[in-house]
Design an enzyme around this catalytic site. Structure first.
Site, PDB file in Angstrom:
ATOM      1  CG  MET A 137    -127.179  65.345 -57.921  1.00  0.00           C
ATOM      2  SD  MET A 137    -127.519  67.117 -57.993  1.00  0.00           S
ATOM      3  CE  MET A 137    -125.855  67.748 -58.048  1.00  0.00           C
ATOM      4  NE  ARG A 138    -126.845  59.528 -62.270  1.00  0.00           N
ATOM      5  CZ  ARG A 138    -125.725  58.840 -62.418  1.00  0.00           C
ATOM      6  NH1 ARG A 138    -124.937  59.038 -63.463  1.00  0.00           N
ATOM      7  NH2 ARG A 138    -125.358  57.971 -61.516  1.00  0.00           N
ATOM      8  CG  ASN A 159    -133.081  71.486 -62.168  1.00  0.00           C
ATOM      9  OD1 ASN A 159    -133.063  70.691 -61.222  1.00  0.00           O
ATOM     10  ND2 ASN A 159    -131.982  72.027 -62.655  1.00  0.00           N
ATOM     11  CG  HIS A 161    -128.545  75.688 -61.259  1.00  0.00           C
ATOM     12  ND1 HIS A 161    -127.801  74.539 -61.474  1.00  0.00           N
ATOM     13  CD2 HIS A 161    -127.665  76.713 -61.300  1.00  0.00           C
ATOM     14  CE1 HIS A 161    -126.541  74.875 -61.642  1.00  0.00           C
ATOM     15  NE2 HIS A 161    -126.415  76.176 -61.543  1.00  0.00           N
TER      16      HIS A 161
HETATM   17  C1  GRF Z   1    -129.636  71.715 -53.964  1.00  0.00           C
HETATM   18  O1  GRF Z   1    -128.691  72.729 -53.671  1.00  0.00           O
HETATM   19  C2  GRF Z   1    -130.133  71.873 -55.381  1.00  0.00           C
HETATM   20  O2  GRF Z   1    -130.186  73.194 -55.813  1.00  0.00           O
HETATM   21  C3  GRF Z   1    -129.086  71.111 -56.148  1.00  0.00           C
HETATM   22  O3  GRF Z   1    -128.742  70.022 -55.344  1.00  0.00           O
HETATM   23  C4  GRF Z   1    -129.002  70.319 -53.981  1.00  0.00           C
HETATM   24  C5  GRF Z   1    -129.940  69.255 -53.513  1.00  0.00           C
HETATM   25  O4  GRF Z   1    -130.226  69.307 -52.186  1.00  0.00           O
HETATM   26  N1  GRF Z   1    -129.582  70.766 -57.470  1.00  0.00           N
HETATM   27  P1  GRF Z   1    -131.405  68.407 -51.571  1.00  0.00           P
HETATM   28  O5  GRF Z   1    -131.196  66.971 -52.050  1.00  0.00           O
HETATM   29  O6  GRF Z   1    -132.717  68.968 -52.003  1.00  0.00           O
HETATM   30  O7  GRF Z   1    -131.183  68.515 -50.090  1.00  0.00           O
END
Ligand code: GRF
Length: 271
Positions: A137-138, A159, A161
């Site tokens: 998340m960065r 990535n 999304h």
């Molecule tokens: C997922 O929905 C991904 O698309 C988003 O953050 C969430 C992460 O879930 N970037 P996890 O940590 O893989 O369970």
């Protein structure tokens, strides 16, 4: 036969996508193995998942790094090879039109690069062909991206999304899709570039939003799609079937523009 690629993963939280990738590697659906898992959050539950599979893990506490930077900028451990002007001119996270205070942009990019240099230092011990962001998340700056993407036109940071890009970039893809009243939701796997969720698209999955869906059920359905889509895209990479090409197009205003897109090569036509 496709030989196995070495995969690095960066996570921030639960790591359910990471788990799906590890499982797909273990059962041979992805021709690869996860070599390391890094996190910006020392408490990320996903780190434990990796340990259970004997995978090396590390974390760089972004929160602490960023706080230390803002508390004492004069003594910040800015990497010797960090060139603010270069990074600022490459990034497309902030545009001049956004009218964001230039000092804030400089502080954002510098503080992130300090953390990124520490991530890169940890990663040196684990050579890899592909880096996957699995719920990381960065925002990564060009400082980090350029030090991973070292071969021109061969991006190697993926990535996932939680929205059908280019709609709803940002941190809450399913939430933004649901609140907008969309009738279809989905997820996207893409290579990252210097912008926010703007890089060339590799794969997408869509599903209808039904009358009785809630944000919670949309998220659940979306995650189930992510767990299939991400390994599929990684396997295409491992097979050498993802080729980035530049296409010219004319924008609505008649301006000529260029865009990098991913072509998925048919089996047997790998590069
Ligand atoms: C997922 O929905 C991904 O698309 C988003 O953050 C969430 C992460 O879930 N970037 P996890 O940590 O893989 O369970």
């Amino acid at each position: 036969m496709t030989s196995k690629i070495r995969i690095g993963a960066l996570i921030s939280g639960t790591g359910s996508n990471l788990q799906a990738i590890i499982d797909a590697c273990e059962k041979g659906a992805v021709a690869g193995r996860v070599e390391f898992i890094g996190s910006d959050n020392p408490n990320a539950a996903g780190l434990e998942k990796g340990k259970r599979h004997g995978i090396s893990t590390f974390s760089v506490d972004y929160g602490a790094v960023i706080r230390a930077y803002y508390n004492d900028r004069a003594h910040a451990a800015v990497p010797a090879d960090f060139d603010l002007d270069e990074i600022r001119s490459k990034q497309t996270l902030f545009s001049v039109d956004d009218e964001v205070d230039p000092d804030k942009v400089a502080a954002f990019l510098t503080s992130r690069a300090i953390a990124e240099a520490r991530l890169l230092k940890e990663m040196i011990a684990h050579p890899f062909e592909l880096l996957v962001l699995a719920g990381f998340m960065r925002t990564l700056t060009p400082y980090f991206i350029d030090r991973v993407n070292t071969t021109k036109d061969e991006p190697r940071i993926m990535n996932i999304h939680p929205a059908l890009l280019p709609s709803f970039p940002g941190i809450d893809g399913y939430g933004d899709t649901f609140r907008y009243g969309c009738k279809v939701a989905g997820c996207t796997v893409h290579f990252i570039d210097y912008g926010e969720d703007s890089g060339p698209i590799i794969g997408q999955r869509a599903f209808p939003i039904q009358f009785d869906d809630t944000l919670e059920t949309v998220r659940e359905k979306g995650l189930a799609q992510e767990w299939e889509l991400y390994p599929e895209c990684i396997h295409l990479f491992a097979q050498g079937r993802l080729k980035t090409v530049k296409v010219d197009y004319e924008s609505r205003g008649g301006m000529k523009a260029e865009r990098t897109v991913v072509r998925i090569l048919p089996p047997g036509k790998e590069s």
